[in-house]
Every structure is written in C-alpha cells, then in structure tokens.
Write a protein that holds these residues in place. Structure first.
Motif, mmCIF file in Angstrom:
data_model
loop_
_atom_site.group_PDB
_atom_site.id
_atom_site.type_symbol
_atom_site.label_atom_id
_atom_site.label_comp_id
_atom_site.label_asym_id
_atom_site.label_seq_id
_atom_site.Cartn_x
_atom_site.Cartn_y
_atom_site.Cartn_z
ATOM 1 N N SER A 156 0.810 -1.218 0.000
ATOM 2 C CA SER A 156 0.000 0.000 0.000
ATOM 3 C C SER A 156 0.841 1.265 0.000
ATOM 4 O O SER A 156 0.303 2.369 0.053
ATOM 5 N N GLY A 157 2.158 1.105 -0.042
ATOM 6 C CA GLY A 157 3.047 2.252 -0.112
ATOM 7 C C GLY A 157 3.504 2.795 1.229
ATOM 8 O O GLY A 157 4.141 3.846 1.280
ATOM 9 N N TYR A 158 3.211 2.075 2.328
ATOM 10 C CA TYR A 158 3.615 2.528 3.659
ATOM 11 C C TYR A 158 4.955 1.904 4.056
ATOM 12 O O TYR A 158 5.220 0.727 3.789
ATOM 13 N N TYR A 159 5.773 2.703 4.747
ATOM 14 C CA TYR A 159 7.029 2.221 5.343
ATOM 15 C C TYR A 159 6.794 2.065 6.853
ATOM 16 O O TYR A 159 6.386 3.025 7.518
ATOM 17 N N HIS A 160 7.048 0.894 7.385
ATOM 18 C CA HIS A 160 6.738 0.584 8.778
ATOM 19 C C HIS A 160 8.020 0.464 9.601
ATOM 20 O O HIS A 160 8.937 -0.275 9.228
ATOM 21 N N TYR A 161 8.055 1.168 10.762
ATOM 22 C CA TYR A 161 9.240 1.154 11.623
ATOM 23 C C TYR A 161 8.824 0.962 13.085
ATOM 24 O O TYR A 161 7.957 1.694 13.600
ATOM 25 N N LEU A 162 9.458 0.009 13.733
ATOM 26 C CA LEU A 162 9.314 -0.171 15.172
ATOM 27 C C LEU A 162 10.477 0.548 15.832
ATOM 28 O O LEU A 162 11.640 0.201 15.643
ATOM 29 N N ILE A 163 10.161 1.583 16.634
ATOM 30 C CA ILE A 163 11.217 2.387 17.249
ATOM 31 C C ILE A 163 11.085 2.319 18.777
ATOM 32 O O ILE A 163 9.997 2.066 19.312
ATOM 33 N N ASP A 164 12.201 2.547 19.463
ATOM 34 C CA ASP A 164 12.181 2.488 20.924
ATOM 35 C C ASP A 164 11.351 3.613 21.527
ATOM 36 O O ASP A 164 10.517 3.401 22.402
ATOM 37 N N ASN A 165 11.610 4.822 21.094
ATOM 38 C CA ASN A 165 10.874 5.970 21.607
ATOM 39 C C ASN A 165 11.029 7.131 20.641
ATOM 40 O O ASN A 165 11.762 7.038 19.652
ATOM 41 N N LEU A 166 10.351 8.188 20.945
ATOM 42 C CA LEU A 166 10.494 9.428 20.175
ATOM 43 C C LEU A 166 10.879 10.498 21.184
ATOM 44 O O LEU A 166 10.101 11.381 21.549
ATOM 45 N N ASP A 167 12.119 10.383 21.667
ATOM 46 C CA ASP A 167 12.637 11.253 22.717
ATOM 47 C C ASP A 167 13.737 12.116 22.109
ATOM 48 O O ASP A 167 14.868 11.665 21.893
ATOM 49 N N ILE A 168 13.395 13.368 21.808
ATOM 50 C CA ILE A 168 14.320 14.257 21.111
ATOM 51 C C ILE A 168 14.475 15.547 21.902
ATOM 52 O O ILE A 168 13.485 16.214 22.227
ATOM 53 N N ASN A 169 15.713 15.904 22.190
ATOM 54 C CA ASN A 169 16.004 17.112 22.941
ATOM 55 C C ASN A 169 17.022 17.925 22.148
ATOM 56 O O ASN A 169 18.169 17.527 21.991
ATOM 57 N N GLY A 170 16.596 19.043 21.623
ATOM 58 C CA GLY A 170 17.497 19.861 20.825
ATOM 59 C C GLY A 170 16.867 20.241 19.505
ATOM 60 O O GLY A 170 15.652 20.323 19.382
ATOM 61 N N GLY A 171 17.710 20.433 18.496
ATOM 62 C CA GLY A 171 17.212 20.925 17.221
ATOM 63 C C GLY A 171 17.294 19.940 16.076
ATOM 64 O O GLY A 171 17.192 20.334 14.917
#
Length: 518
Positions: free
Chosen positions: A348-363
């Motif tokens: 269907s055109g989707y890219y699937h990713y299992l990630i640990d977290n979405l913890d971003i500090n900064g730019g």
C-alpha cells in the motif's frame, strides 16, 4: 367369609386391650367406672400427643420450605447482580471460566481493557462506557464490582486469603447479616453463559439453595462509522484532563457516558479557537485500538533524532589494505562494507518502523521524504523539547506520518514489546508531550498516554494533525492555539482499520435449574 378368629387377629392392640378390660368387667363390676375413665383418658392424651407431634412436624416443614425459598431468592439476587455487571461491561461475560475473572482482578484497572479485549478478540480500545484504557473511575468501578459482588473478595485481602476480616468465609457476598450468596462457577461456551450461584439464609447452619442458569452472552459484531468525516483535533477520555487556557483549532471529542457538565476538568468553549464553527462533543463512540505490528517492518534501536525516513541504501565499499612505510603501519586495513538496500514499502506504499521511543532534545529534525507515507510504532514514550521539527517537508501533510503508541495487552505484556526498555517506567507509551518551538505534522494515536503541546501561536498550533490520547495536560498559562486539526479518518486509518462500534448481547435467562446444594 372370614371366621371370628381371623377377625380377631386383625384387631389392633388398643381394641384388644379394651376388650380385655370389658372381659374383666364381666367377672367383676368393681372399679368398672374407674377403668373406663382411665382408658378414655389415655386415649385422649395419646390422640392429643399425636396431634401436637403432627403440628410440630408441619410447622418445621413450613419453616424449612420458607427458608429454602428465601435461599433461592438470595441466589437469584446474586445472579441478577452479576448479570447487571455484564450489562455494564459485556466483555466480562466472555470469560471461559471464573478463574479468568480472578486474573483480571489481580491485574487491576490499568490493564483491564487489554485483558477484556483479549477475551473478546477485539481491536477496539473503548468498546463500552466502562472501558477506557488506563486507570479511571469507570475501570476501577468494574474491578471493584467484580471483586466485591462476584468473587466476594474484600479490598484489603488477596485471592489466597481464606477468611475476610468480618469472619465471613472467603467467596461469600453478604446482602445483610443473614443472607449471602457465593459464585460456584461461570463459563462461556460458544456465546452461551452458564452461571451457578449458591444462596444461603440463617448463617452457617442455615438453609442453602443452588441455582444454575443459562443465557446468551455473545459478541454481536460491529458497525462501521463514517470515515470520510474530518478528524477532531483531539480525541480524549473523560479522566485526568487539565485544560487551563489551551486552545484547539478544531473539534474536541470526549469518550464518556457522562454529560459535559459532569466531567471534571472538561474543556469549554474558551478552549476552541472558533467556538461557532467548532464543537466539543461527548459520546460513547468507540476509539479503535492501535494496529498490530505488520508482518514486515524495520526495527530502529536507539534515537531517531536527525534521521530521514525512508532510509536510502548504501553502495558497497571495497576493502583497503594496510599501508606500511619502512615497516611502520601508516594506515590500518579497512574491511569491505557490503552494499545495503534502502527501505522498501508495503503493497500500500507505507514504510513501517518499530522504534524504541520518540525522545528528542534539541534541534535535530526527523524528516519524512516528500510524498512518502511512514508509520512509527513506538515502544516507549514520546517527548520532544527544544526546537525539533517532525515531518517538516512543505510538500507533506500530517497524513504522511502516523505515530502509534504502545499499550498493555495482558499482564505486563505490551502490544509492541518493550525491548531493552523498562516495563512501567519507560514502556509502554504513557506520555505524548510535544514541547518547544518546533512544528509537528502527524497523526498520533496513543490511547494510554497523557498528552500536551507547548508553544504555538495565536492562530496556528505547533502540532498539526490529530491526537487520540487518554487525557490532555495543559502545558502553559497562555491562550495560544496548541493543535490544528488536519485530515479525515480515512487518511489516517487504512481499509483494515476503521472506527467501529462493537455490539454485545447479554440475553434473558433461557434455562433455570435448581441443583443439589452440597
């Protein structure tokens, strides 16, 4: 014809005794009156004694019958209470046996919905007014009722205790000092619930009656909602919300059986950017659960900060030999690096990713390539601070990035697993905070998470898309717009994942049977 001897043999002892006295009277008239009077008195006393014994027996039987009727009524009261709990939370009626109720109580309200969904083989996080993901008054009420009215477990005891503080045997539910009922068994076989209850009146030595009933207890199916509608800016539950002066540029939908005025911490019209064009609605409409992991996906461990998705392939790098000069190593050997293929989409055109977290500090941004569709399945929390942009492409919309938060399923098990993250503190997804000055364009669906957005402007929010979370936490005292609603349900939910309303059937008793009490 019978002769006189035969007739005499048939006479009763009393008759023979009387005839003997009369015969004695023939030889002597002395004392005749006294003898007759004595005999008649004895007969009257005997008859009175028999009458009293019979009356006492009938009275005892009447009392026993009345107590048995009362015990039956107590058992039927227990059945009515348990069926009432089934109506409040129908998925409880789908257990295979009563031991699964015990496991549900032991797991507590935080995991109630995941446990019930597993029983129903359901993909809906919220299928009834009593089943929000996470702890709230509704889930706690279900646990309390199951514990006190079905299993007969006091709050301060565990399943292993044999007596309650009151001295009442474990498992008995008291209606008053003299009336109790006890769950004997329950099971669901192909949509037919079978419930056996023991009723008791009069204490430990009182009368008991055991009743078994059968009734329809089945999953009736689901109906699809209209997926062409515009999504709300926020879809939340009715617990744990703190709004202050935050605003949403879009509708706000609240999952609840209460009215808006009954919900503590509910938003009001001041929390809408355009109160004439936008609305706050309260309904028991089911929020779909997060999707299962697909059959094929990529696992990204560690931080995704600064990454671009989908990832490109890399060409092969040939090996390099070591360089020596006059026997001295100048450049060490470098092994060959094979080529790697870039990420591939599904059909269907989707890219699937299992990630640990979405913890971003900064730019550091998280970039989604133009016109590509990416899905993140997040094991842990979502926390952004500083000024990172998520999906900053001017070409893309919120539909190009979908972010699904992890939830409990059964016990400490989670839908996406926890990997190296600590269960409870780092996993599953209990936070979805977008702070700082960066812009996020995404659809976020994290049913167990408390969410917030900091920053924003007077007319535009820093978060553009839709957030489906457990509750909202105001992030600052200003009255800026935090969220801009963008997109329709169909843009975020594929053909196999629709907003649905599940239906359950808890029918009337179809079979009533009295069983041996002991």
């Amino acid at each position: 014809m019978f002769n006189n001897n035969q007739i005499s043999n048939k006479k009763s002892f009393g008759t023979k005794f009387l005839y003997g006295l009369l015969a004695l009277n023939k030889h002597s008239q002395k004392g005749t009156t006294l003898v007759v009077a004595t005999v008649m008195g004895m007969m009257v006393i005997g008859a009175a004694g028999l009458a009293m014994a019979k009356a006492n027996s009938e009275k005892t039987n009447t009392i026993a019958d009345e107590q048995t009727k009362q015990a039956i009524a107590v058992a039927e009261t227990g059945i009515s209470r348990i069926q009432g709990l089934f109506i409040q939370e129908p998925r409880l009626a789908l257990v295979l046996d009563e031991e699964q109720w015990q496991e549900i109580v032991n797991d507590g309200p935080d995991k109630l919905d995941g446990n019930l969904n597993e029983l129903a083989d359901s993909e809906s996080t919220q299928t009834s007014c009593s089943s929000n993901q996470g702890t709230n008054s509704k889930t706690q009420q279900v646990i309390d009722s199951l514990q006190a009215q079905v299993l007969g477990i006091p709050d301060n005891n565990t399943m292993g205790d044999t007596t309650q503080d009151s001295g009442t045997p474990q498992g008995w539910v008291s209606l008053d000092d003299k009336r109790q009922y006890q769950l004997i068994s329950y099971g669901n076989n192909d949509g037919i619930g079978t419930l056996a209850i023991l009723g008791k009146v009069g204490g430990d030595n009182g009368s008991m009656a055991r009743i078994k009933v059968e009734f329809d207890a089945s999953l009736g199916g689901s109906t699809a909602a209209d997926n062409t509608k515009e999504v709300p800016g926020l879809w939340i539950t009715d617990v744990g919300n703190d709004w202050a002066r935050d605003k949403v540029n879009g509708d706000i939908k609240i999952f609840s059986c209460k009215t808006l005025s009954q919900i503590t911490g509910a938003p009001d019209e001041d929390n809408l950017y355009d109160e004439e064009a936008q609305s706050i609605s309260v309904s028991p409409e089911a929020m779909p659960d997060t999707p299962n992991l697909p059959s094929s996906y990529y696992t990204v461990e560690g931080s995704v900060s600064g990454m671009t998705f989908p990832r490109n392939g890399t060409p092969a790098v040939p090996a390099k030999e070591a360089v020596y000069k006059k026997g001295v190593l100048i450049t060490p050997a470098v092994p060959a690096i094979p080529a790697s293929q870039g990420d591939a989409p599904d059909s269907s055109g989707y890219y699937h990713y299992l990630i640990d977290n979405l913890d971003i500090n900064g730019g550091s941004n998280v970039t989604i390539k133009d016109n590509t569709k990416v899905i993140f399945y997040v094991r842990g929390n979502i926390n952004l601070s500083g000024n990172p942009d998520i999906n900053p492409s001017a070409v893309n919309t919120s539909a190009n990035l979908q972010i699904y938060g992890n939830t409990y399923t059964t016990g400490n098990e989670t839908k996406y697993g926890c990997g190296s993250l600590a269960v409870g503190s780092q996993c599953p997804t209990l936070q979805a905070h977008f702070n700082g000055t960066g812009t996020v364009k995404a659809f976020v669906h994290a049913p167990a998470a408390v969410g917030s957005v900091n920053g924003g402007g007077n007319t535009n929010g820093n978060f553009k898309g839709s957030m489906w979370i457990k509750s909202w936490d105001s992030s600052s005292g200003n009255s800026k717009v935090k969220v801009d609603a963008v997109g329709t349900y169909s843009q975020y939910l594929g053909s196999d994942k629709r907003v649905t309303k599940n239906t359950y059937t808890i029918g009337n008793i179809s079979n009533w049977q009295r069983e041996k009490a002991q």
